[in-house]
Design a protein around this motif. Structure first.
Motif, PDB file in Angstrom:
ATOM      1  N   PHE A  71       0.806  -1.225   0.000  1.00  9.32           N
ATOM      2  CA  PHE A  71       0.000   0.000   0.000  1.00  9.32           C
ATOM      3  C   PHE A  71       0.836   1.270   0.000  1.00  9.32           C
ATOM      4  CE2 PHE A  71      -0.269   2.654   3.791  1.00  9.32           C
ATOM      5  CZ  PHE A  71       0.460   1.941   4.733  1.00  9.32           C
ATOM      6  N   LYS A  72       2.122   1.156   0.314  1.00 10.85           N
ATOM      7  CA  LYS A  72       2.977   2.345   0.336  1.00 10.85           C
ATOM      8  C   LYS A  72       3.000   3.047  -1.024  1.00 10.85           C
ATOM      9  CE  LYS A  72       4.555   1.537   4.604  1.00 10.85           C
ATOM     10  NZ  LYS A  72       4.011   0.251   5.014  1.00 10.85           N
ATOM     11  N   ASP A  73       2.756   2.289  -2.095  1.00  7.03           N
ATOM     12  CA  ASP A  73       2.729   2.907  -3.433  1.00  7.03           C
ATOM     13  C   ASP A  73       1.619   3.951  -3.572  1.00  7.03           C
ATOM     14  OD1 ASP A  73       4.847   1.402  -4.585  1.00  7.03           O
ATOM     15  OD2 ASP A  73       3.493  -0.282  -4.924  1.00  7.03           O
ATOM     16  N   GLY A  87      10.305  -2.449   5.554  1.00  9.68           N
ATOM     17  CA  GLY A  87      10.296  -3.372   4.424  1.00  9.68           C
ATOM     18  C   GLY A  87       9.617  -2.847   3.169  1.00  9.68           C
ATOM     19  N   ASP A  88       8.491  -2.184   3.332  1.00  9.02           N
ATOM     20  CA  ASP A  88       7.733  -1.782   2.152  1.00  9.02           C
ATOM     21  C   ASP A  88       7.935  -0.323   1.746  1.00  9.02           C
ATOM     22  OD1 ASP A  88       6.646  -4.292   1.695  1.00  9.02           O
ATOM     23  OD2 ASP A  88       5.022  -3.947   3.127  1.00  9.02           O
ATOM     24  N   THR A  89       8.055   0.562   2.725  1.00 10.59           N
ATOM     25  CA  THR A  89       8.274   1.972   2.403  1.00 10.59           C
ATOM     26  C   THR A  89       9.542   2.137   1.571  1.00 10.59           C
ATOM     27  OG1 THR A  89       7.156   2.835   4.349  1.00 10.59           O
ATOM     28  CG2 THR A  89       8.842   4.236   3.399  1.00 10.59           C
ATOM     29  N   THR A 126      -1.807  -2.349  11.468  1.00 11.06           N
ATOM     30  CA  THR A 126      -1.106  -1.126  11.860  1.00 11.06           C
ATOM     31  C   THR A 126       0.295  -1.367  12.408  1.00 11.06           C
ATOM     32  OG1 THR A 126      -3.205  -0.014  12.290  1.00 11.06           O
ATOM     33  CG2 THR A 126      -1.274   0.868  13.414  1.00 11.06           C
ATOM     34  N   GLY A 127       1.207  -0.473  12.029  1.00  8.65           N
ATOM     35  CA  GLY A 127       2.574  -0.478  12.547  1.00  8.65           C
ATOM     36  C   GLY A 127       2.930   0.906  13.053  1.00  8.65           C
ATOM     37  N   ASN A 128       3.222   1.797  12.112  1.00  6.78           N
ATOM     38  CA  ASN A 128       3.635   3.163  12.459  1.00  6.78           C
ATOM     39  C   ASN A 128       2.435   4.098  12.662  1.00  6.78           C
ATOM     40  OD1 ASN A 128       5.916   4.555  13.125  1.00  6.78           O
ATOM     41  ND2 ASN A 128       6.649   4.846  11.037  1.00  6.78           N
ATOM     42  N   PHE A 129       1.246   3.582  12.534  1.00  2.00           N
ATOM     43  CA  PHE A 129      -0.003   4.311  12.770  1.00  2.00           C
ATOM     44  C   PHE A 129      -0.303   5.355  11.699  1.00  2.00           C
ATOM     45  CE2 PHE A 129      -3.259   6.525  15.379  1.00  2.00           C
ATOM     46  CZ  PHE A 129      -3.906   5.440  15.916  1.00  2.00           C
ATOM     47  N   SER A 141      -6.323  -3.961   2.710  1.00  3.80           N
ATOM     48  CA  SER A 141      -5.479  -5.076   2.297  1.00  3.80           C
ATOM     49  C   SER A 141      -4.169  -4.472   1.814  1.00  3.80           C
ATOM     50  CB  SER A 141      -6.185  -5.857   1.190  1.00  3.80           C
ATOM     51  OG  SER A 141      -5.401  -6.941   0.789  1.00  3.80           O
ATOM     52  N   THR A 142      -3.134  -4.573   2.648  1.00  3.24           N
ATOM     53  CA  THR A 142      -1.977  -3.697   2.469  1.00  3.24           C
ATOM     54  C   THR A 142      -0.856  -4.276   1.613  1.00  3.24           C
ATOM     55  OG1 THR A 142      -1.234  -4.435   4.640  1.00  3.24           O
ATOM     56  CG2 THR A 142      -2.346  -2.300   4.531  1.00  3.24           C
ATOM     57  N   ALA A 143      -0.871  -5.565   1.363  1.00  9.25           N
ATOM     58  CA  ALA A 143       0.200  -6.102   0.509  1.00  9.25           C
ATOM     59  C   ALA A 143      -0.297  -7.282  -0.303  1.00  9.25           C
ATOM     60  CB  ALA A 143       1.403  -6.526   1.353  1.00  9.25           C
TER      61      ALA A 143
HETATM   62  C1  LIG Z   1       3.661  -0.249   6.287  1.00  3.20           C
HETATM   63  C2  LIG Z   1       2.743  -1.417   6.286  1.00  3.20           C
HETATM   64  C3  LIG Z   1       1.759  -1.595   7.280  1.00  3.20           C
HETATM   65  C4  LIG Z   1       1.637  -0.658   8.457  1.00  3.20           C
HETATM   66  O1  LIG Z   1       1.183   0.624   8.085  1.00  3.20           O
HETATM   67  P1  LIG Z   1       1.453   1.870   9.050  1.00  3.20           P
HETATM   68  O2  LIG Z   1       1.008   3.043   8.292  1.00  3.20           O
HETATM   69  O3  LIG Z   1       2.919   1.865   9.333  1.00  3.20           O
HETATM   70  O4  LIG Z   1       0.642   1.620  10.293  1.00  3.20           O
HETATM   71  C5  LIG Z   1       0.903  -2.670   7.181  1.00  3.20           C
HETATM   72  N1  LIG Z   1       1.005  -3.550   6.152  1.00  3.20           N
HETATM   73  C6  LIG Z   1       1.936  -3.421   5.196  1.00  3.20           C
HETATM   74  C7  LIG Z   1       2.021  -4.448   4.134  1.00  3.20           C
HETATM   75  C8  LIG Z   1       2.829  -2.353   5.220  1.00  3.20           C
HETATM   76  O5  LIG Z   1       3.748  -2.235   4.252  1.00  3.20           O
END
Ligand SMILES: *Cc1c(COP(=O)(O)O)cnc(C)c1O
Length: 495
Positions: free
Chosen positions: A111-113, A144-146, A266-269, A423-425
């Protein structure tokens, strides 16, 4: 009305949106927040008729008020194009009673894209608007993803360079391979001996180092950030929550005005904070469900009001969420403190000195739109398997953390509000964890055998991002101690 940006740690800093994008972090170490939260400029009903780019324009123009309409449209056009493998940019897929919002159709399949494909445009435009001649060095810590998404976004962009620090032993094989094969004359990738929090702290320290800033300036450089501390990351992330609402209306799942719940791994919020802003600008949201993995510092915070990072750092199958210092929580703390910069600064100082802080009950009361949950490694694997067996849909480990927490939320509350899961990845990015969750027999296969097998069982085409790394040569092999990050930067820039 012009929206200005202030630091969460108080002080006189008051900058335009483009200046906030350029700086990344406020001078006093705080994060930039909009002085007032704008409202959507259109009726909710209109969202159903908008495509992704129109939604992006509608949302972003309310926050980034010193960009002209033409500048903003230019940034949006440059970002959301054929780098994405679906025309809609993101799509909703229903499975097991939830709507999975697939945010992984961009160049690096996470999702960073969604934000990092537009950040380089926002930033270079901001540099022009503010007559900045220095070369802008993007300094980034990644779980890892950013890292890969930022590298892809900034590679060979004129007037910029990018240095990425990642935890050498804390990312998936695909994530590492994606980064170390990055092309571009202005890209640098460094593995550190430490975890993500070490990388993020090292980067923040460099941002706050005034002597380093002066030395950089003498040499024609200045730093900016591609992490979600930069509002240029945060604002584009609000867009898809607004867009998803319009899709649900269009698809007849909800009527205009109905509430939806959002579940965010969530990780970095940063991602869930964007969902919170979507609510604040006028999207009818029921609950914001914050899903953590075994590094459940946020779950504990929502249950007790105490944020405590004094605990073991656990490497999980959802490495992009292996974080104990969730930077963007600072923005929420600032908001629930009644925009009290002094109070927020005191909490953040306590986090540095004690490793913890506790909010008072009046602040805690303001968190009632949030629900915190977490999923163990077993629950995460179980969830991947069960969604696959019931529907044939394969989700990645991060998304599974969210889906697992959502399942538990339904059991506890019986809340049947329509629900969107971020769905982030792509599961391809975490093929080993995903495949062995489905069946232990896969454990003996190599990474690329697993990828081919995943293609077979999911009927989803292997993304270009994966094909690209099958044969790509390694171009980056720098490794350093966490304590030597600044030395490494000086070395790279020849300071
Ligand atoms: C970065 C990331 C997260 C966490 O998102 P935050 O904005 O850091 O809370 C969750 N899933 C994936 C796959 C990510 O790359």
């Amino acid at each position: 009305m012009d929206i200005m940006y202030k630091s969460t740690r108080g002080g006189a800093d008051c900058v335009t949106a483009s200046q906030a994008v350029l700086k990344g972090l406020a001078d006093n170490g705080g994060l930039f927040v909009p002085e007032t939260v704008p409202k959507l400029g259109v009726d909710l009903a209109e969202l159903a008729g908008m495509d992704y780019k129109q939604t992006a324009f509608t949302v972003m123009k309310e926050f980034l008020t010193d960009y002209t309409d033409e500048e903003l449209m230019g940034c949006i056009e440059g970002a959301y194009d054929s780098k994405f493998d679906i025309e809609d940019i993101t799509t909703l897929r229903e499975a097991c009673g939830a709507h999975y919002m697939e945010l992984f159709h961009g160049a690096t399949i996470a999702f960073k894209d969604m934000a990092l494909s537009i950040l380089p445009h926002l930033l270079t435009c901001a540099a022009k608007k503010n007559n900045v001649d220095n070369k802008i060095i993007i300094l980034t810590a990644t779980s890892g993803d950013t890292g890969k998404a930022a590298l892809a976004g900034f590679a060979d962009v004129d007037g910029t360079g990018i240095i990425v620090f990642y935890p050498k032993d804390g990312v998936s094989p695909v994530q590492e391979k994606q980064m170390v094969t990055q092309k571009g004359d202005n890209t640098y990738v460094v593995g550190i001996k430490g975890n993500f929090d070490d990388a993020q702290t090292g980067v923040k320290n460099m941002f706050n180092n005034k002597e380093l800033a002066a030395l950089m300036n003498e040499n024609g450089y200045q730093f900016s950030s591609a992490n979600s501390i930069n509002i240029g990351r945060l604002v584009p992330q609000i867009v898809y929550y607004v867009y998803a609402y319009g899709r649900l209306v269009k698809d007849g799942v909800i009527k205009v005005g109905d509430k939806v719940n959002y579940v965010v791994p969530t990780g970095n919020f940063g991602n869930i904070l964007a969902a919170y802003y979507a609510k604040e600008i006028g999207i009818p949201v029921g609950k914001l469900i914050c899903a953590s993995n075994e590094n459940k510092v946020l779950y504990d915070f929502f249950s007790t009001g105490t944020y405590d990072k004094n605990r073991e750092f656990i490497l999980t199958s959802s490495p992009s969420m292996d974080i104990l210092i969730s930077s963007n929580l600072e923005r929420l703390i600032y908001i629930i403190s009644g925009c009290d910069g002094d109070k927020t600064r005191a909490f953040m100082n306590s986090l540095v000195t004690e490793g913890s802080y506790t909010i008072d009950s009046s602040m805690k009361d303001k968190l009632d739109s949030f629900y915190g949950g977490y999923a163990s490694e077993d629950a995460t694997a179980e969830c991947i398997k069960s969604v696959y067996e019931k529907t044939g849909y394969v989700i990645d480990t991060h998304t599974a953390v969210a889906a697992s927490v959502y399942g538990e939320y339904i059991e506890k509350t019986g809340d049947n509000t329509p629900c969107v899961i971020a769905s982030t990845a792509s599961p391809y990015k975490f093929a080993r964890s995903v495949m062995t969750a489905i069946d232990k027999k896969y454990d003996s296969m190599t990474d690329f055998e697993l990828i081919d097998e995943l293609c077979d069982i999911s009927n989803v085409k292997i993304p270009q991002a994966i094909e690209d790394i099958r044969t790509a040569p390694v171009l980056h092999d720098r490794v350093c101690d966490a304590a030597d990050m600044q030395k490494t930067v000086e070395d790279i820039l020849g300071l």
